[in-house]
Design a protein around this motif. Structure first.
Motif, PDB file in Angstrom:
ATOM      1  N   ARG A   1       0.814  -1.216   0.000  1.00  0.00           N
ATOM      2  CA  ARG A   1       0.000   0.000   0.000  1.00  0.00           C
ATOM      3  C   ARG A   1       0.843   1.260   0.000  1.00  0.00           C
ATOM      4  O   ARG A   1       0.332   2.368   0.124  1.00  0.00           O
ATOM      5  CB  ARG A   1      -0.933  -0.007   1.216  1.00  0.00           C
ATOM      6  CG  ARG A   1      -2.054  -1.034   1.090  1.00  0.00           C
ATOM      7  CD  ARG A   1      -2.676  -1.342   2.435  1.00  0.00           C
ATOM      8  NE  ARG A   1      -3.854  -2.189   2.295  1.00  0.00           N
ATOM      9  CZ  ARG A   1      -3.812  -3.491   2.084  1.00  0.00           C
ATOM     10  NH1 ARG A   1      -2.644  -4.103   1.966  1.00  0.00           N
ATOM     11  NH2 ARG A   1      -4.921  -4.190   1.971  1.00  0.00           N
ATOM     12  N   GLY A   2       2.187   1.081  -0.115  1.00  0.00           N
ATOM     13  CA  GLY A   2       3.070   2.241  -0.188  1.00  0.00           C
ATOM     14  C   GLY A   2       3.365   2.883   1.148  1.00  0.00           C
ATOM     15  O   GLY A   2       3.857   4.009   1.199  1.00  0.00           O
ATOM     16  N   LYS A   3       3.092   2.191   2.247  1.00  0.00           N
ATOM     17  CA  LYS A   3       3.320   2.738   3.574  1.00  0.00           C
ATOM     18  C   LYS A   3       4.587   2.119   4.154  1.00  0.00           C
ATOM     19  O   LYS A   3       4.688   0.902   4.286  1.00  0.00           O
ATOM     20  CB  LYS A   3       2.137   2.436   4.504  1.00  0.00           C
ATOM     21  CG  LYS A   3       0.781   2.876   3.962  1.00  0.00           C
ATOM     22  CD  LYS A   3       0.612   4.369   4.001  1.00  0.00           C
ATOM     23  CE  LYS A   3      -0.796   4.767   3.569  1.00  0.00           C
ATOM     24  NZ  LYS A   3      -0.997   6.218   3.571  1.00  0.00           N
TER      25      LYS A   3
ATOM     26  N   GLY B   1       3.723   2.802  -8.946  1.00  0.00           N
ATOM     27  CA  GLY B   1       3.280   2.690  -7.563  1.00  0.00           C
ATOM     28  C   GLY B   1       4.178   1.853  -6.682  1.00  0.00           C
ATOM     29  O   GLY B   1       3.794   1.516  -5.561  1.00  0.00           O
TER      30      GLY B   1
ATOM     31  N   ALA C   1       2.453  13.899  -6.639  1.00  0.00           N
ATOM     32  CA  ALA C   1       1.631  12.695  -6.792  1.00  0.00           C
ATOM     33  C   ALA C   1       1.745  12.163  -8.201  1.00  0.00           C
ATOM     34  O   ALA C   1       2.059  12.886  -9.156  1.00  0.00           O
ATOM     35  CB  ALA C   1       0.165  13.004  -6.469  1.00  0.00           C
TER      36      ALA C   1
ATOM     37  N   LEU D   1       8.032   4.894  -9.588  1.00  0.00           N
ATOM     38  CA  LEU D   1       7.026   5.848  -9.106  1.00  0.00           C
ATOM     39  C   LEU D   1       5.764   5.787  -9.954  1.00  0.00           C
ATOM     40  O   LEU D   1       4.640   5.837  -9.437  1.00  0.00           O
ATOM     41  CB  LEU D   1       7.608   7.262  -9.124  1.00  0.00           C
ATOM     42  CG  LEU D   1       8.681   7.546  -8.060  1.00  0.00           C
ATOM     43  CD1 LEU D   1       9.489   8.778  -8.439  1.00  0.00           C
ATOM     44  CD2 LEU D   1       8.046   7.733  -6.690  1.00  0.00           C
TER      45      LEU D   1
ATOM     46  N   ALA E   1      -0.465   5.451  -5.379  1.00  0.00           N
ATOM     47  CA  ALA E   1      -0.112   4.977  -4.039  1.00  0.00           C
ATOM     48  C   ALA E   1      -1.345   4.613  -3.221  1.00  0.00           C
ATOM     49  O   ALA E   1      -1.243   3.883  -2.238  1.00  0.00           O
ATOM     50  CB  ALA E   1       0.705   6.044  -3.304  1.00  0.00           C
ATOM     51  N   ASP E   2      -2.523   5.121  -3.600  1.00  0.00           N
ATOM     52  CA  ASP E   2      -3.751   4.841  -2.864  1.00  0.00           C
ATOM     53  C   ASP E   2      -4.556   3.697  -3.463  1.00  0.00           C
ATOM     54  O   ASP E   2      -5.566   3.282  -2.884  1.00  0.00           O
ATOM     55  CB  ASP E   2      -4.644   6.089  -2.821  1.00  0.00           C
ATOM     56  CG  ASP E   2      -4.014   7.203  -1.990  1.00  0.00           C
ATOM     57  OD1 ASP E   2      -3.104   6.896  -1.200  1.00  0.00           O
ATOM     58  OD2 ASP E   2      -4.423   8.362  -2.142  1.00  0.00           O
TER      59      ASP E   2
ATOM     60  N   ARG F   1       6.932   5.553  -3.292  1.00  0.00           N
ATOM     61  CA  ARG F   1       6.004   6.609  -2.874  1.00  0.00           C
ATOM     62  C   ARG F   1       6.696   7.957  -3.004  1.00  0.00           C
ATOM     63  O   ARG F   1       7.804   8.136  -2.487  1.00  0.00           O
ATOM     64  CB  ARG F   1       5.541   6.378  -1.438  1.00  0.00           C
ATOM     65  CG  ARG F   1       4.326   7.202  -1.051  1.00  0.00           C
ATOM     66  CD  ARG F   1       3.833   6.818   0.335  1.00  0.00           C
ATOM     67  NE  ARG F   1       2.556   7.442   0.632  1.00  0.00           N
ATOM     68  CZ  ARG F   1       1.380   6.930   0.318  1.00  0.00           C
ATOM     69  NH1 ARG F   1       1.339   5.771  -0.301  1.00  0.00           N
ATOM     70  NH2 ARG F   1       0.254   7.556   0.619  1.00  0.00           N
TER      71      ARG F   1
END
Length: 567
Positions: free
Chosen positions: A104-106, A377, A385, A374, A394-395, A380
């Motif tokens: 999830r890119g976190k 995805g 964006a 990037l 990323a979302d 991040r």
């Protein structure tokens, strides 16, 4: 804390747990018989001038102790069957949570600390808690049964202060838990900060930034020290609770001794009650307070952190983006590898409309592959964006992102298994006719024939780098994703094979983005993005020849007309 206890109980295998409870029965015998044996040894033996009877009762107590030791040995033998599955479950939780956040890119900076340190804390304390809690219950039940056997009045005198001490201790657990939470958070922050400093040791030494590095770690070190000092104060409160529950019953029994004797209680019964306090209640309460008040709280707080970190954020609801289709847009994109590193990309704006064919060129190391990550995805942005159909990539949920774009990197991935499975990995519903068309389109006919056809088994070690790229190209061609990014995905192919593959993707439909390693890829593209490390220029081939000195340098002595005829 209720959640952590429930998690530990639910994770306990049933058969070893039942066996552990059964072996606890013989372990309860010494606690149950200790005071009773002393009472009978005194009253029926030594005070009655029958030392043999007294010694016999004491011998019975020794036998009970031997049986209890056998039970204890079996309990420890069974402990591994309870603890190791619990540890494996925690490891899966930590790894699964970290991977889920990464998808999830976190960033999950505390995952290493949880996996290498916190999981072992929980595992060890879990084992200790099983032993202590089981021992506490076994001992208290045995002591109560024994005291009832001696005289019920002893239970009425000793049990209330014991329960008051226990209740007071349990009431302090909330305060202690808060302090342990502070300690765990401080430990994680210190691990992250120290890891960042240690990773840059060579740079710190080279630039003379030792004072800056020390300042970075000073705050987390002091925070952890304060948290540990706060935990130490809990020990004083625990001592008061132990005095109430462990020593007050002894004082009560001694003070009430003459009154009990006047009511007909024997000296042996009084000594039996003292035995139950000194050998049973007091030690088991001390062990419980030490374990639960220290290791138990650390278990609950640390396990809570692990479970909280393993929880994945809910998937965002798909947002409408009518009219934008599969447009790929970059808005103010800035990215750097680390908080103090120079940005690889800075303030980049780019729009790739549906159906575009874009080549990205620039010197080696300028950030072309970073931009590909990037766009897809995998990385991040630090700022700005990347939007696919109006939604930040990323979302996007992992499955939706996979349906929206396909990335083939320079080192193509193939796995041991069927050729068909490798080719249709991204399109499992593809029919044979469609697969055959894809193989022909990207020029992989000879390779598939040499392997033995689509029904053959593929061994990755037997393929060259270029052949692995051809397998990956067919896979990407079959993908339903409208955006395909080729990150030097044809660098191991000859120019003719590369041209055939890129033209196949251009004719396939959808958007094609090529990270070019040959200028011929740029010449075939509809538009070209030139990265020079400080900015970017985008346009068609002829426009960039006139406006971009770097693009002209990359072309060098290339003769576009002659080369295009050749490739």
């Amino acid at each position: 804390m209720k959640r952590e206890i429930a998690f530990g109980v639910a994770a306990m295998p049933r058969k070893p747990a039942v066996a552990l409870l059964l072996w606890s029965v013989p372990e309860a015998l010494p606690a149950s018989l200790s005071g009773l044996a002393v009472a009978h040894a005194v009253d029926s033996g030594f005070l009655a001038d029958r030392p043999a009877v007294g010694l016999g009762w004491l011998a019975l107590l020794l036998v009970a102790a031997g049986l209890g030791a056998i039970g204890s040995r079996q309990v420890y033998r069974l402990l591994g069957g309870l603890v190791e599955p619990f540890r494996d479950l925690l490891v899966r939780k930590v790894v699964g949570g970290a991977l889920g956040h990464a998808v999830r890119g976190k960033a999950d900076d505390g995952a290493i600390a949880r996996l290498t340190h916190q999981v072992e804390i929980v595992r060890d304390t879990y084992a200790g808690l099983i032993v202590v809690l089981r021992g506490f219950l076994v001992t208290v039940i045995g002591v109560v049964i024994g005291m009832l056997s001696v005289d019920p009045v002893i239970v009425a005198l000793l049990l209330p202060p014991f329960l008051l001490g226990l209740g007071a201790f349990l009431a302090t657990l909330g305060m202690a838990a808060d302090r342990f939470r502070r300690s765990v958070r401080a430990d994680e922050q210190l691990a992250v900060t120290a890891g960042a400093v240690l990773a840059g040791t060579r740079d710190i030494a080279a630039t003379g930034a030792e004072e800056h590095a020390a300042a970075m770690t000073k705050g987390p070190i002091e925070a952890q020290a304060d948290a540990e000092r706060a935990i130490a104060t809990v020990a004083a409160v625990r001592s008061l609770c132990l005095a109430l529950g462990g020593w007050v019953p002894l004082v009560v029994l001694l003070v009430a001794g003459p009154w009990l004797v006047s009511r007909g209680l024997t000296a042996g019964a009084v000594m039996g009650g003292l035995t139950y306090v000194l050998i049973g209640l007091q030690p088991v309460l001390r062990n419980l307070m030490t374990a639960v008040g220290g290791s138990g709280l650390r278990y609950a707080v640390t396990l809570g952190r692990i479970l909280d970190a393993a929880e994945l954020p809910s998937e965002p609801e798909p947002r409408a983006h009518a009219g934008q289709g599969d447009e790929l847009a970059v808005r103010g994109l800035t990215f750097a590898y680390g908080p103090h590193a120079e940005p690889v990309l800075r303030d980049l704006d780019l729009v790739v409309p549906p159906g575009d064919h874009l080549a990205i060129v620039g010197p080696s190391g300028i950030g072309k592959s970073t931009l590909a990550g990037l766009l897809c995805g995998l990385l991040r942005p630090g700022e700005g964006a990347v939007l696919l159909g109006g939604v930040p990539v990323a979302d996007l949920p992992a499955d939706q992102l996979a349906r929206g774009r396909t990335l083939i990197p320079q080192e193509a991935y193939v796995f041991a298994g069927g050729v068909w499975d490798n080719l249709t990995y991204l399109a499992p519903d593809a029919d044979p006719e469609r697969v055959a068309h894809a193989i022909t389109a990207v020029g992989a006919d000879a390779l598939v024939a040499r392997i033995g056809g689509v029904g053959a088994t593929l061994v990755p070690a037997e393929l060259s780098a270029g052949e692995r790229q051809q397998v990956a190209l067919v896979r990407a061609y079959l993908s339903p994703a409208p955006v395909v990014v080729l990150d030097e995905a044809t660098c191991h192919l000859d120019p003719v094979a590369e041209r055939r593959a890129e033209e196949a993707f251009a004719e396939r439909g959808g958007t094609l983005i090529v990270i070019a390693h040959r200028v011929s890829s740029a010449l075939r593209a509809r538009r070209v993005l030139v990265l020079d490390g400080t900015g970017a220029a985008v346009g068609d081939h002829r426009t960039l020849q006139e406006t971009s000195p770097l693009y002209r340098d990359l072309l060098g002595h290339w003769n576009p007309d002659r080369r295009l005829e050749e490739v």
